[in-house]
Design an enzyme around this catalytic site. Structure first.
Site, PDB file in Angstrom:
ATOM      1  N   ARG A 119       0.828  -1.204   0.000  1.00 29.30           N
ATOM      2  CA  ARG A 119       0.000   0.000   0.000  1.00 29.30           C
ATOM      3  C   ARG A 119       0.869   1.263   0.000  1.00 29.30           C
ATOM      4  NH1 ARG A 119      -5.365  -0.047   3.507  1.00 29.30           N
ATOM      5  NH2 ARG A 119      -5.679   1.655   2.017  1.00 29.30           N
ATOM      6  N   HIS A 121      -7.444   8.382  10.722  1.00 30.40           N
ATOM      7  CA  HIS A 121      -7.038   6.973  10.786  1.00 30.40           C
ATOM      8  C   HIS A 121      -5.529   6.783  10.672  1.00 30.40           C
ATOM      9  CE1 HIS A 121     -11.353   5.646   9.484  1.00 30.40           C
ATOM     10  NE2 HIS A 121     -11.269   6.003  10.740  1.00 30.40           N
ATOM     11  N   CYS A 151       6.240   2.443  17.367  1.00 35.17           N
ATOM     12  CA  CYS A 151       6.938   1.335  18.018  1.00 35.17           C
ATOM     13  C   CYS A 151       5.982   0.642  18.988  1.00 35.17           C
ATOM     14  CB  CYS A 151       8.155   1.869  18.772  1.00 35.17           C
ATOM     15  SG  CYS A 151       8.993   0.606  19.756  1.00 35.17           S
ATOM     16  N   GLY A 175     -16.574  11.985  -1.029  1.00 36.28           N
ATOM     17  CA  GLY A 175     -16.257  10.561  -1.066  1.00 36.28           C
ATOM     18  C   GLY A 175     -17.291   9.765  -0.295  1.00 36.28           C
ATOM     19  N   ASN A 214     -20.731  12.976  -3.967  1.00 34.90           N
ATOM     20  CA  ASN A 214     -20.703  11.517  -3.986  1.00 34.90           C
ATOM     21  C   ASN A 214     -21.332  11.014  -5.280  1.00 34.90           C
ATOM     22  OD1 ASN A 214     -20.118   9.010  -2.915  1.00 34.90           O
ATOM     23  ND2 ASN A 214     -20.958   9.535  -0.895  1.00 34.90           N
TER      24      ASN A 214
HETATM   25 ZN   LIG Z   1      10.752   2.064  20.414  1.00 35.70          ZN
END
Ligand SMILES: [Zn+2]
Length: 285
Positions: free
Chosen positions: A92, A144, A152, A232, A258
């Protein structure tokens, strides 16, 4: 203020009360008058905004190899199959890197550049492909997360990473070919933090909570906007439906761009057709 712990679910359609007293209209000049007069504008975009850049949306029906794409966008999948999930996200990242911001991304950035000194303009996007930022949008809330940020799993540090590939071992990996069934990159060769913790994409995967600070910023923008544009597919699922509904209930003018009108939220305006045309026209560019 809405409760901050908002979970991202697969194919969720929100139970937003339908507003029935609003007349549907595609009257462009009337919308432009409202937009011109507004001091606070919010633009909400869904992943479909990048369809004109050739990027797939990876919704509930899409597959990568033999896998339903959404099944690879969970923390459980990552912890069980980190090699496979990194290959999918590497794929992606690579196609997003090769894609270019389309006319709609550019129109939104130009709108901010042209009117940003007179108006507060906030872009709230569900897209994770980074194309809004590459088009030049500055006041951007990525609900998102982003394909181009890592987190991490040990120390939680979030970093921007635009490397292609993100690590040597992923070069030439991530093919969507259905014949590719194996993914056996040793975990120690996958992207790692300086603290030696495994890195994951900084994306809100399905079943995870949206970041409270991000939600707070989005809700603040919605709480003051006078005009709200939803571009969208975001109007049929969270958060487009909730945010647009909130804005309408507060008295804001709301417009949907849309392929077909939302069945959940009744907007003041509906503009049908390619976003590259309808959005540019509506923004007066
Ligand atoms: Zn780390």
């Amino acid at each position: 203020m809405r409760a901050l712990n908002i979970i991202r679910w697969k194919s969720v359609v929100c139970s937003v009360p339908k507003t029935t007293s609003i007349r549907h209209s595609s009257h462009l000049s009337s919308f432009k008058d409202s937009l011109h007069a507004a001091k606070n504008v919010v633009i909400i975009s869904g992943e479909d905004i990048s369809s004109e850049s050739g990027l797939p949306t990876y919704g509930s029906n899409e597959h990568w190899r033999k896998y339903q794409a959404l099944s690879l966008a969970t923390s459980g999948a990552f912890l069980t199959f980190p090699s496979l999930v990194w290959e999918f996200h590497h794929h992606r990242r690579e196609i997003a890197t090769q894609a270019q911001p389309n006319e709609t991304h550019k129109a939104i950035a130009q709108f901010e550049e042209k009117y940003g000194s007179d108006k507060s303009i906030t872009v709230i996007t569900q897209s994770i492909d980074g194309l809004h930022a590459r088009a030049g949008t500055k006041n951007l809330i990525e609900l998102h997360g982003s394909l181009f940020k890592t987190r991490c799993i040990r120390c939680n540090e979030v970093l921007t990473n635009n490397d292609s590939p993100i690590c040597e071992v992923l070069a030439n990996k991530g093919s969507p070919d259905i014949q590719d069934t194996h993914s056996d990159i040793p975990e120690k060769l996958l992207p790692h933090c300086s603290c030696s913790g495994l890195l994951r994409p900084h994306i809100v995967w399905f079943g995870e909570s949206l970041e409270p600070s991000v939600v707070e910023k989005a809700e603040e923008a919605i709480s003051t906007c006078e005009v709200c544009l939803v571009i969208g597919s975001a109007a049929s699922v969270f958060p487009g439906a909730i945010y647009a509904s909130d804005a309408i209930q507060r008295g804001a003018i709301a417009a949907e761009f849309n392929n077909s009108p939302s069945s959940i939220v009744e907007f003041h305006y509906f503009f049908e057709g390619p976003y590259s045309r309808t959005v540019s026209e509506a923004l007066g560019l």
